[in-house]
Design a protein around this motif. Structure first.
Motif, short mmCIF file in Angstrom:
data_model
loop_
_atom_site.label_atom_id
_atom_site.label_comp_id
_atom_site.label_asym_id
_atom_site.label_seq_id
_atom_site.Cartn_x
_atom_site.Cartn_y
_atom_site.Cartn_z
N GLU A 3 0.84 -1.20 0.00
CA GLU A 3 0.00 0.00 0.00
C GLU A 3 0.87 1.25 0.00
O GLU A 3 1.77 1.38 0.83
N LEU A 4 0.60 2.13 -0.92
CA LEU A 4 1.20 3.46 -0.92
C LEU A 4 0.07 4.45 -0.69
O LEU A 4 -0.93 4.43 -1.41
N LYS A 5 0.23 5.31 0.33
CA LYS A 5 -0.82 6.24 0.70
C LYS A 5 -0.31 7.67 0.61
O LYS A 5 0.52 8.10 1.42
N ASP A 6 -0.76 8.39 -0.42
CA ASP A 6 -0.46 9.83 -0.58
C ASP A 6 1.03 10.12 -0.49
O ASP A 6 1.47 11.03 0.22
N ILE A 7 1.82 9.37 -1.25
CA ILE A 7 3.28 9.53 -1.20
C ILE A 7 3.71 10.76 -2.00
O ILE A 7 3.36 10.93 -3.16
N VAL A 8 4.49 11.59 -1.34
CA VAL A 8 5.12 12.75 -1.99
C VAL A 8 6.63 12.60 -1.84
O VAL A 8 7.13 12.30 -0.75
N LEU A 51 13.96 4.36 -0.18
CA LEU A 51 13.73 5.79 -0.04
C LEU A 51 12.68 6.06 1.04
O LEU A 51 11.73 5.30 1.18
N ARG A 52 12.87 7.15 1.74
CA ARG A 52 11.88 7.60 2.73
C ARG A 52 11.01 8.68 2.05
O ARG A 52 11.55 9.65 1.49
N PRO A 53 9.70 8.54 2.11
CA PRO A 53 8.85 9.57 1.50
C PRO A 53 8.91 10.88 2.28
O PRO A 53 9.13 10.89 3.49
N ASP A 54 8.73 12.00 1.57
CA ASP A 54 8.62 13.28 2.26
C ASP A 54 7.35 13.31 3.10
O ASP A 54 7.32 13.89 4.19
N SER A 55 6.30 12.70 2.58
CA SER A 55 5.06 12.55 3.34
C SER A 55 4.31 11.35 2.78
O SER A 55 4.57 10.90 1.68
N GLY A 56 3.38 10.83 3.57
CA GLY A 56 2.64 9.64 3.17
C GLY A 56 3.17 8.39 3.83
O GLY A 56 4.16 8.43 4.59
N GLU A 57 2.55 7.25 3.52
CA GLU A 57 2.91 5.97 4.13
C GLU A 57 3.14 4.91 3.08
O GLU A 57 2.43 4.85 2.07
N VAL A 58 4.15 4.05 3.32
CA VAL A 58 4.39 2.86 2.50
C VAL A 58 4.30 1.65 3.42
O VAL A 58 5.09 1.52 4.37
N LEU A 59 3.35 0.77 3.15
CA LEU A 59 3.10 -0.38 4.01
C LEU A 59 3.27 -1.68 3.23
O LEU A 59 2.85 -1.78 2.07
N ILE A 60 3.89 -2.66 3.88
CA ILE A 60 3.98 -4.02 3.35
C ILE A 60 3.28 -4.92 4.37
O ILE A 60 3.72 -5.01 5.52
N GLY A 61 2.19 -5.54 3.97
CA GLY A 61 1.44 -6.37 4.91
C GLY A 61 0.92 -5.59 6.09
O GLY A 61 0.80 -6.12 7.20
N GLY A 62 0.64 -4.29 5.88
CA GLY A 62 0.06 -3.47 6.93
C GLY A 62 1.05 -2.79 7.85
O GLY A 62 0.64 -2.07 8.76
N VAL A 63 2.37 -2.99 7.64
CA VAL A 63 3.37 -2.35 8.51
C VAL A 63 4.31 -1.49 7.66
O VAL A 63 4.57 -1.80 6.50
N PRO A 64 4.83 -0.40 8.23
CA PRO A 64 5.76 0.46 7.48
C PRO A 64 7.01 -0.32 7.06
O PRO A 64 7.50 -1.18 7.81
N VAL A 65 7.54 0.02 5.89
CA VAL A 65 8.68 -0.73 5.38
C VAL A 65 10.01 -0.02 5.61
O VAL A 65 11.05 -0.68 5.77
N PHE A 66 10.02 1.31 5.65
CA PHE A 66 11.29 2.03 5.75
C PHE A 66 11.93 1.78 7.11
O PHE A 66 11.29 1.94 8.16
#
Length: 297
Positions: A3-8, A51-66
């Motif tokens: 899941e990518l949520k509003d990634i900037v 990469l770390r997003p400037d804003s937003g969330e990146v989830l793998i299986g519901g948990v943050p990946v960075f």
């Protein structure tokens, strides 16, 4: 699963990703497509936790990946330029990955090694580009990942090996529920393997849907209308071309509905043909603006 949520993400004032949101279901093969510079590789590096997003969330299986080792242990990533240590052999890289991936399957590695027939003691830098891709692929599959992220995965492989690679991927999806995200410019190949497509343009998701639904949402109709006939205004015609009275229409919407409306004009000739993913790509991204242009040489 992904899941990518509003990634900037911005680089030196350039917004490479502009509020990107997408969702890759578990056990699917998801094709990420878009023109050069659309942000595909940047998006993939966020999914892989590079990469770390400037804003937003990146989830793998519901948990943050960075900076989350447990999440990254579920991912195998093959970039366009294969990574290996300068003097490493395939055997060296196998030991490296086995040390950091608890799910690494040595038995599967040995079986795949026989399929790809690469000398495991030869330095990877001395292998051809195609053989380096093969080595990276069978090392990645041997990790038994839950998520496989591929950036131009079969570029440089011969036709037989391309089919072999895709066969192994689809078998893993069917038997083990592997989730695959693949970015490629070979849209004809993606048509054969993907069940869902996301289309990027200028750092944003232009559309995201199942491949069958995507192909049902746009149609190509070849038609010859009687003299003076005018196309119905309710038709969403993306593109119209052709010599004389014989025209080729690209219409957004159901092919059956478009044919029904056009049949009322009593055309001399009418035929509907399916669009390829490549044609959908061109017309969804702006029609003639993305089409191949004539150049005077």
């Amino acid at each position: 699963m992904i899941e990518l949520k509003d990634i900037v993400k911005t680089f030196d004032g350039f917004r490479a990703l502009d509020g990107l949101s997408l969702n890759v279901p578990r056990g699917s093969i998801y094709g990420l497509v878009g023109p050069n510079g659309a942000g595909k590789t940047t998006a993939i590096k966020h999914m892989a936790g590079i990469l770390r997003p400037d804003s937003g969330e990146v989830l793998i299986g519901g948990v943050p990946v960075f900076e989350n080792p447990s999440a990254k242990a579920r991912i195998a990533y093959i970039p366009d330029d294969v990574f290996y240590f300068p003097q490493a052999t395939v055997q060296d890289m196998m030991r490296f990955y086995r040390g950091i991936y608890p799910t690494f399957d040595r038995g599967l590695y040995e079986r795949l090694g026989r399929v790809f027939d690469i000398d495991p003691h030869r330095p990877i830098r001395r292998l051809s580009r195609g053989m380096q891709k093969q080595a990276a692929f069978y090392l990645a599959v041997s990790m038994r990942p839950e998520v496989l992220i591929l950036d131009e995965p079969v570029d440089g492989l011969d036709p037989v090996m391309r089919r072999q690679v895709w066969g192994i991927i689809m078998q893993d999806v069917a038997e083990n529920g592997l989730t695959v995200l693949v970015s490629s410019h070979n849209l004809r190949e993606l048509e054969d393997v993907c069940d869902r497509v996301g289309m990027l343009s200028r750092g944003k998701l232009l559309l995201e849907r199942g491949l069958a639904d995507l192909q049902d949402s746009i149609c190509k109709i070849q038609i010859a209308l009687p003299e003076g006939a005018v196309l119905p205004p309710e038709l969403d015609v993306l593109h119209c071309s052709g010599p004389g009275r014989l025209k080729t229409l690209i219409v957004r919407g159901s092919g059956e509905e478009a044919e029904r409306r056009l049949a009322a004009l009593e055309p001399v000739f009418m035929d509907s043909v399916p669009l390829t993913l490549e044609e959908i790509f061109i017309y969804e991204l702006g029609g003639a603006d993305y089409a191949v242009k004539d150049v005077v040489l």
